[in-house]
Scaffold this active site. Sequence first.
Site, PDB file in Angstrom:
ATOM      1  CE1 TYR A  81      44.147  39.463  34.862  1.00 43.76           C
ATOM      2  CE2 TYR A  81      42.543  40.907  35.932  1.00 43.76           C
ATOM      3  CZ  TYR A  81      43.359  39.778  35.966  1.00 43.76           C
ATOM      4  OH  TYR A  81      43.381  38.989  37.082  1.00 43.76           O
ATOM      5  NE  ARG A  99      41.912  47.641  43.833  1.00 44.39           N
ATOM      6  CZ  ARG A  99      41.530  48.840  43.375  1.00 44.39           C
ATOM      7  NH1 ARG A  99      40.693  49.577  44.075  1.00 44.39           N
ATOM      8  NH2 ARG A  99      41.981  49.272  42.213  1.00 44.39           N
TER       9      ARG A  99
END
Length: 313
Positions: free
Chosen positions: A147, A213
């Site tokens: 990815y 995050r």
Amino acid sequence: MHLRKRVLVTGGAGFLGSFLCERLLQEHCDVICVDNFYTGTKRNILHLLDNPYFELVRHDITFPLYVEVDEIYNLACPASPVHYQNDPVQTTKVNVHGSINMLGLAKRLKAKILQASTSEVYGDPTVHPQTEDYWGNVNSIGIRSCYDEGKRCAETLFFDYYRQHQVNIRVVRIFNTYGPRMHPNDGRVVSNFIAQALTARDITVFGQGCQTRSFCYVDDLIEGLIRMMNGPDEFTGPVNMGNPNEFTILELAQKIIALTGSPSKIVFKPLPQDDPIQRQPNISLARQRLGWEPQTQLEEGLRRTIAYFKTIL
Ligand code: NAD
Ligand code: UDP
């Protein structure tokens, strides 16, 4: 003579793509949604199928596509680590072959093309918060590499088509985005925790939960993508888009337990390989060039997402 702008959205039946299609239809565009339903579902776009200006095409963008459009949003690619690691070769293919096909299409049509890139191009960042001029810290041979390196190569292709063929490009680096229509089993943290909380299962925090995050609500992100596409041609990006409010994964778990009133317990599981320790976008560039910044705070966004998950679980 086309009165409506014709827009292609690849990955249009996915989480972000479905909201983008909806928004483009509201703006009176003629929308072609291309998807192979690898992670997306028809359910996400069922409500659009009756609209005469919405067209659904089942197609895998690693193969060439011939359509006539004015703009392309290239979103096709599984986004959840669980899904993109399930068939890692296909993940690299969709980013590399898929981007080449879509860039070739943009070149032939002289169409604008926007790439949904990712904060993963920064890998496990040593610069915090991340600015666009940071080159990243990425493992080229790990389980996330299909990815991360796939998206990095896609950025390279976008800038080479821009320099070599004058293709009109936009590159947006999207940071963790959440909201309704995330797949309940897609393995991403917000959907996992909400699904676990609503079904009274253990909440699986990986590692100690001290990794961070920054979570952006889907409506804010879609507004950013539209502004970027409509912005000046000389502003190619890459530009960060995300919500700069940073939380630890443990804080997220606690918030979701509180908002759902769930009896679920937090359990700790091993941290996956190459899991980034911290992530927060610096969004000064998007603020300056596009006047964009997120409007939805985490609690409000989580409330709306929880309400959606209640309807499907
Ligand atoms: P998603 O998995 O819900 O959507 C991806 C869509 O692409 C799915 O509908 C899937 O079926 C489709 N697709 C996959 N391979 C395809 C192929 N070969 N041909 C045609 N369609 C294909 O993920 P999402 O969260 O909506 O992400 C959309 C895009 O945004 C992705 O490119 C992702 O990398 C990027 N992004 C998302 C986030 C996020 O937090 N949601 C963050 C960074 C980047
Ligand atoms: N995570 C977690 N429990 C889960 C799913 C994810 O603790 O059930 C953690 C994961 O290890 C990572 C963070 O949550 O540190 C965000 O994971 P996600 O898969 O949503 O996206 P990433 O930002 O890692 O691509």
